[in-house]
Structure formats: structure tokens, C-alpha cells
Design an enzyme around this catalytic site. Structure first.
Site, mmCIF file in Angstrom:
data_model
loop_
_atom_site.group_PDB
_atom_site.id
_atom_site.type_symbol
_atom_site.label_atom_id
_atom_site.label_comp_id
_atom_site.label_asym_id
_atom_site.label_seq_id
_atom_site.Cartn_x
_atom_site.Cartn_y
_atom_site.Cartn_z
ATOM 1 N N HIS A 109 -1.095 9.220 -12.975
ATOM 2 C CA HIS A 109 -0.732 10.054 -14.366
ATOM 3 C C HIS A 109 0.134 9.515 -15.270
ATOM 4 C CE1 HIS A 109 -2.294 13.974 -12.081
ATOM 5 N NE2 HIS A 109 -3.050 12.852 -11.876
ATOM 6 N N GLU B 148 2.992 10.291 -16.626
ATOM 7 C CA GLU B 148 4.666 10.251 -16.176
ATOM 8 C C GLU B 148 4.797 8.967 -15.235
ATOM 9 O OE1 GLU B 148 3.567 14.633 -16.646
ATOM 10 O OE2 GLU B 148 2.721 12.902 -16.227
ATOM 11 N N CYS C 81 2.736 17.735 -13.353
ATOM 12 C CA CYS C 81 2.300 18.410 -12.349
ATOM 13 C C CYS C 81 3.222 18.556 -11.091
ATOM 14 C CB CYS C 81 0.754 18.012 -11.909
ATOM 15 S SG CYS C 81 1.159 16.106 -11.241
ATOM 16 N N CYS D 263 4.090 14.468 -10.536
ATOM 17 C CA CYS D 263 4.767 13.849 -11.665
ATOM 18 C C CYS D 263 6.097 14.142 -11.776
ATOM 19 C CB CYS D 263 3.768 14.107 -12.731
ATOM 20 S SG CYS D 263 2.414 13.273 -13.022
ATOM 21 N N ALA E 204 -27.441 16.308 -37.789
ATOM 22 C CA ALA E 204 -27.469 15.328 -38.995
ATOM 23 C C ALA E 204 -28.457 16.265 -39.923
ATOM 24 C CB ALA E 204 -27.779 13.937 -38.936
ATOM 25 N N ARG F 233 -19.273 10.006 -29.346
ATOM 26 C CA ARG F 233 -19.960 9.856 -27.877
ATOM 27 C C ARG F 233 -18.827 9.063 -27.155
ATOM 28 N NH1 ARG F 233 -25.695 6.757 -29.279
ATOM 29 N NH2 ARG F 233 -26.704 8.635 -30.034
ATOM 30 N N THR G 35 -36.625 15.951 -28.180
ATOM 31 C CA THR G 35 -35.916 14.629 -28.705
ATOM 32 C C THR G 35 -36.284 13.525 -27.999
ATOM 33 O OG1 THR G 35 -34.161 16.224 -29.568
ATOM 34 C CG2 THR G 35 -33.678 13.931 -29.394
ATOM 35 N N ASP H 130 -37.815 10.444 -30.205
ATOM 36 C CA ASP H 130 -37.155 9.470 -30.732
ATOM 37 C C ASP H 130 -36.594 8.349 -29.895
ATOM 38 O OD1 ASP H 130 -36.796 11.267 -33.030
ATOM 39 O OD2 ASP H 130 -34.917 11.851 -32.479
#
Length: 350
Positions: free
Chosen positions: A64, A66, A92, A101, A178, A207, A219, A223
């Protein structure tokens, strides 16, 4: 017991605000690859406020923020100079894949720990802070800082998808739509998009920070989208979730074979089953890229958190508008958000 609440407020020194900005920025670099853990940043400073280390959680199973910061300080030979720690999320106080942490911080001479957000899990919220206080450290919360609103907003935006998963049991869902100047989602003949290159880069950056995509068989057939990250550098070897609403039999076999090499593919034949399906995944933040049928179904169910519309106007520019159902959104951490108008309604992309 929630130990976040105090009966007094305090000022946040300027250097602490700058350290929070560094911590958020470093954590944001790894957004999109930490799930099921949230992105978290940590900055260690000496008694004069000089930054010693900037670190962040990279991915689940690794240190993590820290602990990574402390280990980096040890490697640099500056651990004895640590006086203040700035952390975007409450440390944590339990053992998971990695040790607590709080213990990492207590292994140093740190005196003051500034915490951005309390742990959103109400069963452990405040526990990390209480443990540090019991050990004689001064724990300060941005929520109680008289001048920490901007830093707190950034920290809250950073963990918003994680907090959504904790509270609702499902990932944060961002719809991306869009439209051309007439409100149509259909690109001109021979083209796959009508937006500007800047908007295209922004879409791929989106993304990158998310854990996967939700789309529909319509879709896919129309596409045959790649749905991968291009135009910006992706996280190395990142394999994301791809949820396809509809029947597998309605999906082109060759496209599906290609998609399964890059994504963990799940089918959802009935949209009413989407929320429980998503709850069973590690994803924290998903992006919807689909046509009007699925978008209408999600809107009817209220199964979205923010709705990003990219409209290509007759002036040749794209204008982005954001509707959000919350008082914070992770979209606010994108540089483009700085151009957003009042109430986060729109921001232009040139």
C-alpha cells in the site's frame, strides 16, 4: 466507533495542501490497475516541510502507499527525518494481502499524519486513525480542516469508485455518449467517430483509468469495436473486464475470440441482472460505450453515476457535458475538468 469527528477545526498549512496535491497526482497515475483496492497516495515530509518521498499503491497484492513510502524512505536513508505523513485515505489497521499501514507508519518517527478521507467501510472507519492516535501520533483529518475543502474534494474524487463499491456493492458507472450537432450517435459513412483528436485522446484516457467496459451486442455487430486503450499509454499488461449486454449467440465469433484474448468477457442477457453481475467482479469503475438501446435501459434503471456527453458542434469543436448523481465524481481529476462551467455542466475540448 467513528473517530473521525472532532469538536474543533484546525488550519491546514500551505505545505500540507501542496503535499496532498502531490499524493493525489501520484495515486491517479495508477488509477485503473489497483482494483479491488482503491488508488491511494502518500507523501512523507521532514520537520521543515521538505518532501522526502512520494508514493502510491500500484496494484492489488503489492505494498500500500504508506508502506511503499516508508520502504522508499529507508532505501534513500531518510527514514529518520520523517516528521509528517500525508495520506489520501485513512491508513488500514488490519492484515490483508499486506500488513497494516498503521504499523508501517509507526515504525518511523512520524509525528503528524494528515488523512484525506476516512475509510468508507463503516465497520472499520476511524480505526486506523484511532490506532495512530493511541500510539501518541497527532492525526489530522481534512474534513476538520478549516481550509482543506479543495484537497478533500480531490481525495474524495479519487476514492469515489471504491466508496461506491463499498456502499452499493457495485462499481461506479460512467456513461460516455458521443453526439453530432444534430444529436445523432451515428458517425458519417466511412468513419468510426466524428469527434476531434483531443476528445479521442480524452476518451482513451478515460478507458485507462477504468477497470473495464460495458457494451451491447448491437454495438458489437455494428461497430466491431476494439475497446482497448490507444492514443495514451496504458498500464502494462492490464487485462480488463468486458461486459456485453445481450446473448452470446448474437456476437460475431471471430470478434469474440479476439476480445477474449484481451478482456475477461462476461455476458448479461438481461439488463435487469447487470447490477448483481457487476457486484460479483473486482471492478471499481466501469465505462459504458454502447448505443441508444442500452443507454435507455441504464437510464430507466438509474444504473449510472455520471453521464459524459461529447457533442461535436457545427463550429468544428467538441463540447463535453457531465451529469452526475453525486456531489463528487472521479471525472473531476482529469485536467479537462478545469474548464467545466458552473455545476459541472460542461467543459470544452479544443
Amino acid at each position: 466507533m467513528n473517530n473521525v469527528q472532532h469538536s474543533f477545526a484546525y488550519d491546514m498549512p500551505h505545505g500540507i495542501g501542496a503535499a496532498f496535491a502531490l499524493a493525489v497526482s501520484e495515486a491517479w497515475r495508477f488509477a485503473g490497475q489497483t482494483a479491488p483496492n482503491p488508488p491511494v497516495g502518500c507523501v512523507l515530509l521532514d520537520a521543515q516541510g521538505v518532501v522526502l518521498v512520494i508514493a502510491a499503491h500500484h496494484r492489488a497484492g503489492e505494498w500500500h502507499a504508506e508502506r511503499l513510502a516508508v520502504e522508499q524512505a529507508r532505501a534513500l536513508g531518510v527514514v529518520d527525518r520523517i516528521h509528517t505523513a500525508v495520506v489520501t485515505l485513512e491508513p488500514c489497521n488490519h492484515t490483508g494481502r499486506t500488513p497494516p499501514c498503521t504499523e508501517a507508519l509507526l515504525s518511523t518517527p512520524v509525528q503528524t499524519i494528515w488523512v484525506g478521507c476516512a475509510d468508507p467501510n463503516t465497520h472499520v472507519q476511524g480505526g486506523g486513525g484511532a490506532h495512530l492516535q493511541a500510539a501518541g501520533r497527532d492525526v489530522r483529518w481534512l474534513a476538520r480542516s478549516a481550509n482543506g475543502a479543495e484537497a478533500l474534494a480531490q481525495c474524495r474524487a479519487l476514492i469515489a469508485p471504491f466508496a461506491s463499491k463499498v456502499a452499493k456493492g457495485r462499481p461506479w458507472i460512467t456513461v460516455k455518449q458521443a453526439l453530432d450537432s444534430r444529436g445523432s450517435m451515428i458517425p458519417p459513412a466511412g468513419r468510426t467517430t466524428f469527434t476531434t483528436p483531443a476528445s479521442l485522446r480524452f476518451a482513451h484516457a478515460l478507458r485507462r483509468v477504468t477497470d473495464g467496459v460495458i457494451t451491447a451486442t448491437g454495438t458489437v455487430r455494428a461497430d466491431r469495436p476494439g475497446l482497448g486503450v490507444r492514443h495514451v499509454e496504458d498500464h502494462p499488461a492490464r487485462r480488463r473486464l468486458l461486459v456485453i449486454c445481450g446473448q452470446e449467440t448474437n456476437t460475431p465469433a471471430d470478434w469474440l475470440d479476439s476480445a477474449q484474448q484481451r478482456f475477461d468477457v462476461r455476458f448479461c442477457p438481461d439488463c435487469t441482472d447487470l447490477a448483481p453481475l457487476l457486484a460479483g467482479t473486482d471492478a471499481l469503475w466501469l465505462l459504458v460505450e454502447a448505443g441508444p438501446t442500452l443507454l435507455a435501459a441504464l437510464r430507466a434503471q438509474g444504473l449510472w453515476d455520471d453521464w459524459l456527453t461529447i457533442r461535436h458542434d457545427t463550429d468544428g469543436q467538441d463540447h463535453l457535458s457531465v451529469m452526475t448523481r453525486h456531489d463528487t465524481t472521479p471525472l473531476s481529476l482529469f485536467a479537462e475538468w478545469a474548464h467545466c462551467t458552473q455545476e459541472h455542466v460542461c467543459f470544452p475540448v479544443s
